[in-house]
Design a protein around this motif. Structure first.
Motif, mmCIF file in Angstrom:
data_model
loop_
_atom_site.group_PDB
_atom_site.id
_atom_site.type_symbol
_atom_site.label_atom_id
_atom_site.label_comp_id
_atom_site.label_asym_id
_atom_site.label_seq_id
_atom_site.Cartn_x
_atom_site.Cartn_y
_atom_site.Cartn_z
ATOM 1 N N GLN A 1 1.322 -0.958 0.159
ATOM 2 C CA GLN A 1 0.082 0.252 0.003
ATOM 3 C C GLN A 1 0.449 1.372 -0.027
ATOM 4 O O GLN A 1 2.129 0.938 0.819
ATOM 5 N N ARG A 2 0.643 2.251 -1.031
ATOM 6 C CA ARG A 2 1.287 3.398 -0.920
ATOM 7 C C ARG A 2 0.728 4.579 -0.085
ATOM 8 O O ARG A 2 -0.894 4.942 -0.546
ATOM 9 N N VAL A 3 0.986 5.106 0.487
ATOM 10 C CA VAL A 3 0.109 6.275 1.810
ATOM 11 C C VAL A 3 1.439 7.086 1.698
ATOM 12 O O VAL A 3 2.618 7.505 2.327
ATOM 13 N N LEU A 4 0.366 8.354 1.577
ATOM 14 C CA LEU A 4 1.101 9.433 1.310
ATOM 15 C C LEU A 4 1.036 10.419 1.897
ATOM 16 O O LEU A 4 -0.405 10.474 2.933
ATOM 17 N N GLN A 5 2.070 11.109 2.838
ATOM 18 C CA GLN A 5 1.292 12.171 3.822
ATOM 19 C C GLN A 5 1.808 13.760 3.448
ATOM 20 O O GLN A 5 3.497 13.850 2.687
ATOM 21 N N LEU A 6 0.776 14.773 3.066
ATOM 22 C CA LEU A 6 0.896 16.184 3.433
ATOM 23 C C LEU A 6 0.825 16.300 4.686
ATOM 24 O O LEU A 6 -0.398 16.405 5.681
ATOM 25 N N LEU B 1 -2.664 10.519 3.598
ATOM 26 C CA LEU B 1 -3.177 11.490 5.689
ATOM 27 C C LEU B 1 -2.831 12.626 5.210
ATOM 28 O O LEU B 1 -1.586 13.520 4.538
ATOM 29 N N LEU B 2 -3.412 13.773 5.887
ATOM 30 C CA LEU B 2 -3.008 15.714 6.115
ATOM 31 C C LEU B 2 -2.813 15.742 7.499
ATOM 32 O O LEU B 2 -3.992 15.213 8.027
ATOM 33 N N CYS C 1 -7.247 9.628 -4.320
ATOM 34 C CA CYS C 1 -7.095 9.012 -3.682
ATOM 35 C C CYS C 1 -7.627 8.808 -2.286
ATOM 36 O O CYS C 1 -7.996 10.359 -2.299
ATOM 37 N N GLU C 2 -7.273 7.911 -1.482
ATOM 38 C CA GLU C 2 -8.626 7.989 -0.432
ATOM 39 C C GLU C 2 -8.105 9.265 0.573
ATOM 40 O O GLU C 2 -6.712 9.020 0.567
ATOM 41 N N VAL C 3 -8.792 10.114 0.779
ATOM 42 C CA VAL C 3 -7.728 11.452 1.907
ATOM 43 C C VAL C 3 -8.357 11.231 3.461
ATOM 44 O O VAL C 3 -10.252 11.322 3.738
ATOM 45 N N TYR C 4 -7.868 11.337 4.311
ATOM 46 C CA TYR C 4 -8.152 11.127 6.247
ATOM 47 C C TYR C 4 -7.052 12.761 6.384
ATOM 48 O O TYR C 4 -6.438 12.533 6.185
ATOM 49 N N TRP C 5 -7.997 13.217 7.577
ATOM 50 C CA TRP C 5 -7.159 14.132 8.005
ATOM 51 C C TRP C 5 -7.348 13.807 9.444
ATOM 52 O O TRP C 5 -8.071 13.498 9.691
ATOM 53 N N LEU C 6 -6.025 14.770 10.411
ATOM 54 C CA LEU C 6 -6.075 15.140 11.644
ATOM 55 C C LEU C 6 -5.928 16.252 11.570
ATOM 56 O O LEU C 6 -5.245 17.513 11.094
ATOM 57 N N LEU D 1 5.751 6.073 13.376
ATOM 58 C CA LEU D 1 4.778 6.439 13.768
ATOM 59 C C LEU D 1 5.484 7.625 12.612
ATOM 60 O O LEU D 1 6.238 7.313 12.296
ATOM 61 N N ILE D 2 4.302 8.921 12.386
ATOM 62 C CA ILE D 2 4.550 9.679 11.336
ATOM 63 C C ILE D 2 4.729 11.434 11.561
ATOM 64 O O ILE D 2 3.025 10.816 12.578
ATOM 65 N N CYS D 3 4.512 12.139 12.017
ATOM 66 C CA CYS D 3 4.711 13.656 11.980
ATOM 67 C C CYS D 3 4.424 14.419 11.506
ATOM 68 O O CYS D 3 5.156 14.505 10.051
ATOM 69 N N GLY D 4 3.805 15.657 11.390
ATOM 70 C CA GLY D 4 4.479 17.106 11.088
ATOM 71 C C GLY D 4 5.037 17.910 12.004
ATOM 72 O O GLY D 4 5.306 17.286 12.336
#
Length: 263
Positions: A3-8, A47-48, A73-78, A186-189
């Motif tokens: 699965q390819r997950v993009l983080q912006l 993932l935003l 692609c499917e979009v989700y945010w936090l 884990l991933i963060c911004g």
């Protein structure tokens, strides 16, 4: 298959398109990055991860969704510390974008809200209820690899002004993860810079901002001036069926920014 997950992250779109954020047109920079990403193989999930709008209303969040829609692609945010939860809800009344648990074919993504108990300077915290939810959810996922996403960085970076506004209760998060080897990374911004660290014995990756970058290792706020590190950026992750994860870093080439305004 993987699965390819993009983080912006840290898009900081202003309330009105065209208004500059720290001397840059955040809308134009995000649009240029999205255009470049469309040349990549397609992503499965976006993932935003917070600070998506800079104290703007629902229209700004709708504008954000329009800008990323070409990725298909499917979009989700936090949320991040600059986001307005009420405005996010107004732009997503069904709560689909704010899902906290996303089950992929072989992985689960868990999205945490790290904006509890704000101090007015940008610091974050995981509320007790958020930690309880995390522990309960992980107890249901003992046979699936998990990628955990939040806005605030839980690990110090050596940048004094940024370390003062990171996640305020990292020990509580580490304690929640201690009995849960299924959490692979884990991933963060929040940092506006690329970081690759360790937290609680796991990889921790921070993605650069789609708007502006901050220089690493500074005592006080400093914008990044190195050309190769100052353009819009992102990370994407390849989640393998066997539980391995590969992290990739991408910056927009400077020549792709000819239409971006600098002052």
């Amino acid at each position: 298959m993987s699965q390819r997950v993009l983080q912006l992250t840290d898009c900081h779109l202003p309330a009105e398109a065209g208004t500059l954020f720290r001397g840059q047109d955040a809308d134009a920079r995000l649009a240029a990055l999205v255009d470049s990403l469309r040349k990549q193989p397609p992503f499965d999930t976006l993932l935003l991860t917070g600070d998506l709008v800079h104290h703007g209303g629902p229209d700004a969040y709708r504008r954000l969704l329009t800008l990323v829609r070409p990725l298909g692609c499917e979009v989700y945010w936090l949320p991040g510390n600059h986001d307005e939860p009420a405005a996010m809800h107004a732009a997503d009344p069904d709560g689909q974008l704010g899902a906290k648990r996303i089950d992929l074919a072989h992985w689960t993504l868990l999205l945490l809200d790290s904006t509890a108990n704000p101090d007015g300077r940008g610091r974050g915290e995981l509320a007790s209820a958020e930690l309880d939810w995390l522990q309960q959810t992980l107890s249901e996922l003992d046979d699936r690899p998990v990628l955990l996403a939040l806005h605030h960085n839980p690990a110090a970076t050596g940048s004094l002004w940024q370390d003062a506004i990171r996640l305020g209760n990292p020990d509580a998060l580490a304690a929640a993860l201690a009995p849960c080897p299924q959490v692979r990374a884990l991933i963060c911004g929040h940092l506006h810079q690329a970081q690759a660290q360790q937290f609680a014995g796991r990889p921790l990756w921070c993605a650069p901002s789609t708007a502006v970058q901050f220089a690493a290792g500074c005592e006080t706020f400093t914008l990044e001036t190195q050309t190769a590190l100052s353009t819009p950026g992102c990370r994407w992750y390849e989640l393998h069926d066997d539980g391995r994860i590969d992290a990739h870093l991408l910056y927009l080439p400077a020549e792709c920014e000819e239409s971006v305004v600098d002052v």
